[in-house]
Write a protein that holds these residues in place. Structure first.
Motif, PDB file in Angstrom:
ATOM      1  N   ALA A  11       0.825  -1.209   0.000  1.00 30.39           N
ATOM      2  CA  ALA A  11       0.000   0.000   0.000  1.00 30.39           C
ATOM      3  C   ALA A  11       0.856   1.255   0.000  1.00 30.39           C
ATOM      4  O   ALA A  11       1.968   1.270   0.530  1.00 30.39           O
ATOM      5  CB  ALA A  11      -0.928   0.013   1.215  1.00 30.39           C
ATOM      6  N   ARG A  12       0.290   2.295  -0.587  1.00 31.61           N
ATOM      7  CA  ARG A  12       0.918   3.611  -0.524  1.00 31.61           C
ATOM      8  C   ARG A  12      -0.177   4.663  -0.586  1.00 31.61           C
ATOM      9  O   ARG A  12      -1.202   4.459  -1.227  1.00 31.61           O
ATOM     10  CB  ARG A  12       1.915   3.809  -1.672  1.00 31.61           C
ATOM     11  N   ALA A  13       0.032   5.782   0.099  1.00 32.26           N
ATOM     12  CA  ALA A  13      -0.987   6.818   0.204  1.00 32.26           C
ATOM     13  C   ALA A  13      -0.583   8.079  -0.554  1.00 32.26           C
ATOM     14  O   ALA A  13       0.597   8.457  -0.559  1.00 32.26           O
ATOM     15  CB  ALA A  13      -1.239   7.158   1.670  1.00 32.26           C
ATOM     16  N   TRP A  14      -1.573   8.718  -1.160  1.00 31.49           N
ATOM     17  CA  TRP A  14      -1.402  10.002  -1.829  1.00 31.49           C
ATOM     18  C   TRP A  14      -2.484  10.948  -1.342  1.00 31.49           C
ATOM     19  O   TRP A  14      -3.677  10.598  -1.347  1.00 31.49           O
ATOM     20  CB  TRP A  14      -1.529   9.850  -3.350  1.00 31.49           C
ATOM     21  N   GLU A  15      -2.093  12.137  -0.925  1.00 36.05           N
ATOM     22  CA  GLU A  15      -3.065  13.128  -0.486  1.00 36.05           C
ATOM     23  C   GLU A  15      -3.631  13.846  -1.704  1.00 36.05           C
ATOM     24  O   GLU A  15      -2.889  14.380  -2.533  1.00 36.05           O
ATOM     25  CB  GLU A  15      -2.418  14.146   0.454  1.00 36.05           C
ATOM     26  N   ALA A  16      -4.954  13.860  -1.822  1.00 39.68           N
ATOM     27  CA  ALA A  16      -5.597  14.548  -2.937  1.00 39.68           C
ATOM     28  C   ALA A  16      -7.061  14.788  -2.625  1.00 39.68           C
ATOM     29  O   ALA A  16      -7.725  13.947  -2.026  1.00 39.68           O
ATOM     30  CB  ALA A  16      -5.463  13.739  -4.227  1.00 39.68           C
ATOM     31  N   ASP A  17      -7.551  15.930  -3.061  1.00 42.76           N
ATOM     32  CA  ASP A  17      -8.956  16.285  -2.961  1.00 42.76           C
ATOM     33  C   ASP A  17      -9.627  15.863  -4.268  1.00 42.76           C
ATOM     34  O   ASP A  17      -9.220  16.303  -5.349  1.00 42.76           O
ATOM     35  CB  ASP A  17      -9.070  17.802  -2.756  1.00 42.76           C
ATOM     36  N   VAL A  18     -10.663  15.026  -4.201  1.00 46.37           N
ATOM     37  CA  VAL A  18     -11.284  14.527  -5.429  1.00 46.37           C
ATOM     38  C   VAL A  18     -12.039  15.609  -6.186  1.00 46.37           C
ATOM     39  O   VAL A  18     -12.483  15.369  -7.311  1.00 46.37           O
ATOM     40  CB  VAL A  18     -12.232  13.343  -5.142  1.00 46.37           C
ATOM     41  N   THR A  19     -12.190  16.789  -5.590  1.00 41.28           N
ATOM     42  CA  THR A  19     -12.823  17.890  -6.315  1.00 41.28           C
ATOM     43  C   THR A  19     -11.797  18.729  -7.068  1.00 41.28           C
ATOM     44  O   THR A  19     -12.174  19.675  -7.760  1.00 41.28           O
ATOM     45  CB  THR A  19     -13.617  18.797  -5.361  1.00 41.28           C
ATOM     46  N   SER A  20     -10.515  18.389  -6.949  1.00 43.22           N
ATOM     47  CA  SER A  20      -9.446  19.150  -7.590  1.00 43.22           C
ATOM     48  C   SER A  20      -8.843  18.358  -8.740  1.00 43.22           C
ATOM     49  O   SER A  20      -8.245  17.296  -8.534  1.00 43.22           O
ATOM     50  CB  SER A  20      -8.354  19.492  -6.574  1.00 43.22           C
ATOM     51  N   TRP A  21      -8.984  18.862  -9.964  1.00 44.80           N
ATOM     52  CA  TRP A  21      -8.375  18.196 -11.123  1.00 44.80           C
ATOM     53  C   TRP A  21      -6.871  18.062 -10.946  1.00 44.80           C
ATOM     54  O   TRP A  21      -6.301  16.989 -11.196  1.00 44.80           O
ATOM     55  CB  TRP A  21      -8.673  18.988 -12.392  1.00 44.80           C
ATOM     56  N   GLU A  22      -6.238  19.155 -10.544  1.00 42.27           N
ATOM     57  CA  GLU A  22      -4.776  19.156 -10.430  1.00 42.27           C
ATOM     58  C   GLU A  22      -4.305  18.140  -9.401  1.00 42.27           C
ATOM     59  O   GLU A  22      -3.365  17.368  -9.655  1.00 42.27           O
ATOM     60  CB  GLU A  22      -4.285  20.553 -10.052  1.00 42.27           C
ATOM     61  N   ALA A  23      -4.952  18.119  -8.245  1.00 44.67           N
ATOM     62  CA  ALA A  23      -4.552  17.184  -7.194  1.00 44.67           C
ATOM     63  C   ALA A  23      -4.758  15.736  -7.633  1.00 44.67           C
ATOM     64  O   ALA A  23      -3.913  14.867  -7.372  1.00 44.67           O
ATOM     65  CB  ALA A  23      -5.340  17.468  -5.916  1.00 44.67           C
ATOM     66  N   GLY A  61     -16.936  14.447  -7.714  1.00 45.49           N
ATOM     67  CA  GLY A  61     -15.709  13.742  -7.348  1.00 45.49           C
ATOM     68  C   GLY A  61     -15.595  12.390  -8.030  1.00 45.49           C
ATOM     69  O   GLY A  61     -14.498  11.955  -8.398  1.00 45.49           O
ATOM     70  N   VAL A  62     -16.734  11.709  -8.207  1.00 45.88           N
ATOM     71  CA  VAL A  62     -16.724  10.429  -8.925  1.00 45.88           C
ATOM     72  C   VAL A  62     -16.378  10.653 -10.387  1.00 45.88           C
ATOM     73  O   VAL A  62     -15.529   9.953 -10.969  1.00 45.88           O
ATOM     74  CB  VAL A  62     -18.092   9.727  -8.794  1.00 45.88           C
ATOM     75  N   TRP A  63     -17.003  11.620 -11.017  1.00 44.31           N
ATOM     76  CA  TRP A  63     -16.733  11.938 -12.428  1.00 44.31           C
ATOM     77  C   TRP A  63     -15.265  12.297 -12.636  1.00 44.31           C
ATOM     78  O   TRP A  63     -14.603  11.801 -13.561  1.00 44.31           O
ATOM     79  CB  TRP A  63     -17.675  13.053 -12.885  1.00 44.31           C
ATOM     80  N   ARG A  64     -14.725  13.116 -11.755  1.00 45.27           N
ATOM     81  CA  ARG A  64     -13.334  13.532 -11.912  1.00 45.27           C
ATOM     82  C   ARG A  64     -12.372  12.376 -11.673  1.00 45.27           C
ATOM     83  O   ARG A  64     -11.375  12.217 -12.388  1.00 45.27           O
ATOM     84  CB  ARG A  64     -13.036  14.707 -10.969  1.00 45.27           C
ATOM     85  N   THR A  65     -12.669  11.563 -10.679  1.00 38.83           N
ATOM     86  CA  THR A  65     -11.819  10.405 -10.400  1.00 38.83           C
ATOM     87  C   THR A  65     -11.797   9.455 -11.587  1.00 38.83           C
ATOM     88  O   THR A  65     -10.723   8.987 -12.022  1.00 38.83           O
ATOM     89  CB  THR A  65     -12.324   9.660  -9.151  1.00 38.83           C
ATOM     90  N   PHE A  66     -12.963   9.159 -12.137  1.00 37.91           N
ATOM     91  CA  PHE A  66     -13.032   8.234 -13.262  1.00 37.91           C
ATOM     92  C   PHE A  66     -12.404   8.838 -14.522  1.00 37.91           C
ATOM     93  O   PHE A  66     -11.719   8.143 -15.274  1.00 37.91           O
ATOM     94  CB  PHE A  66     -14.487   7.841 -13.534  1.00 37.91           C
ATOM     95  N   ARG A  67     -12.625  10.123 -14.738  1.00 40.54           N
ATOM     96  CA  ARG A  67     -12.074  10.752 -15.945  1.00 40.54           C
ATOM     97  C   ARG A  67     -10.550  10.722 -15.935  1.00 40.54           C
ATOM     98  O   ARG A  67      -9.906  10.414 -16.946  1.00 40.54           O
ATOM     99  CB  ARG A  67     -12.574  12.190 -16.065  1.00 40.54           C
ATOM    100  N   VAL A  68      -9.945  11.009 -14.786  1.00 38.98           N
ATOM    101  CA  VAL A  68      -8.488  11.063 -14.701  1.00 38.98           C
ATOM    102  C   VAL A  68      -7.874   9.657 -14.775  1.00 38.98           C
ATOM    103  O   VAL A  68      -6.815   9.469 -15.373  1.00 38.98           O
ATOM    104  CB  VAL A  68      -8.054  11.788 -13.407  1.00 38.98           C
ATOM    105  N   THR A  69      -8.534   8.676 -14.191  1.00 40.23           N
ATOM    106  CA  THR A  69      -7.966   7.322 -14.152  1.00 40.23           C
ATOM    107  C   THR A  69      -8.333   6.482 -15.370  1.00 40.23           C
ATOM    108  O   THR A  69      -7.681   5.460 -15.637  1.00 40.23           O
ATOM    109  CB  THR A  69      -8.441   6.562 -12.900  1.00 40.23           C
TER     110      THR A  69
END
Length: 297
Positions: free
Chosen positions: A59-71, A119-127
């Motif tokens: 496991a590894r953790a990354w700090e990110a706000d799912v409402t932020s495209w850049e993050a 946040g779901v839309w942005r998460t799916f779009r980026v990944t």
């Protein structure tokens, strides 16, 4: 052999948002125990790192706000660089507020829609490019609230219903690319979010007064068992527990039933909500759970 490959998470890279506590953290631990490599992405960096430390090297953790495209883009780039790709994405990050539309804090109200739906839309779009590359699986955590729209949760119900609709459209869009899309509908699960809502001086009484199965709270393990099984079979729907799926068959009849039950309880709760806001302030009266506080900080 192909069947076995589709139905295992061993050596698969699983990105989970909102993994600091509750469903996200427990699911990460379960999948890692099954041999997955888990990427934890979310706002609460300290708690999320503690989850990663408990799991160990997988496991590894990354700090990110799912409402932020850049993050999100930075976090996903880090996940791909570290693990080599992404096979499965679980869009779990979500918050809730309590309050009636006429008096709830507007910022808190809108933040739920931004985190839980956008946040779901942005998460799916980026990944999605990485998931397409591996012909993987996307799972969004919706809710029983997408089916039963109760008073005091208008924003949460709207966001979670939107998540279901979004996934249904997306599923048809990416099937030819070898990607499967699922949506999960957990009922009330014993998590920080639900415990915090139950402790609310006004809306806790409304929630805990819900009749029968609709008001029952289930242990976290029930959700994790169902979600793990759904991920293994790349399910289009995951109902937590199974009776939630039955409600979909009668959802057209649920709003008038809920309205009838609310007639005797909402007027007093409405007055109590206004008094609570006067005493504590609109924001404090609306926000529930550690995740909600982090998102609206």
């Amino acid at each position: 052999m192909a069947f076995l490959t589709r139905n295992t998470v061993r050596n698969k890279v699983v990105l989970i948002t909102g993994a600091a506590r509750g469903i996200g953290a427990a699911l990460a631990e379960r999948l890692a125990a099954d041999g997955a490599k888990v990427a934890l992405v979310g706002l609460e960096a300290t708690e999320q790192q503690e989850v990663a430390d408990r799991i160990g090297p997988a496991a590894r953790a990354w700090e990110a706000d799912v409402t932020s495209w850049e993050a999100l883009e930075q976090a996903v780039s880090g996940v791909v660089e570290h693990f080599g790709g992404i096979d499965i994405v679980v869009a779990n990050a979500g918050i809730a507020t309590t309050g009636f539309v006429r008096s709830v804090d507007p910022v808190a109200f809108e933040k739920v829609i931004e985190v839980d739906l956008l946040g779901v839309w942005r998460t799916f779009r980026v990944t999605l490019p990485h998931v397409i590359q591996r012909k993987g699986y996307l799972l969004a955590i919706s809710s029983l609230a997408a089916i039963t729209h109760v008073p005091g949760m208008a924003n949460y119900a709207a966001a979670k219903a939107g998540v279901e609709a979004f996934c249904n459209s997306l599923r048809a869009e990416v099937a030819h690319l070898g990607v499967k899309v699922g949506v999960a509908h957990p009922t009330w699960i014993r998590t920080d979010l639900v415990d915090s809502a139950d402790a609310h001086p006004v809306f806790g009484r409304l929630r805990m007064g819900m009749p029968g199965l609709i008001g029952r709270t289930y242990p976290l393990s029930v959700a994790i068992d169902c979600l793990e099984a759904g991920i293994r079979r790349r399910a289009r729907t995951v109902h937590v527990p199974r009776w939630v799926g039955g409600l979909k068959l009668i959802r057209a009849f649920l709003p008038p039933i809920i309205e009838l039950g609310a007639r005797s309880r909402v007027p007093a709760a409405d007055r109590a909500a206004v008094a609570d806001i006067a005493a504590r302030g609109a924001r404090e009266a609306a926000v529930t759970g550690h995740g909600g506080r982090a998102a609206t900080r």
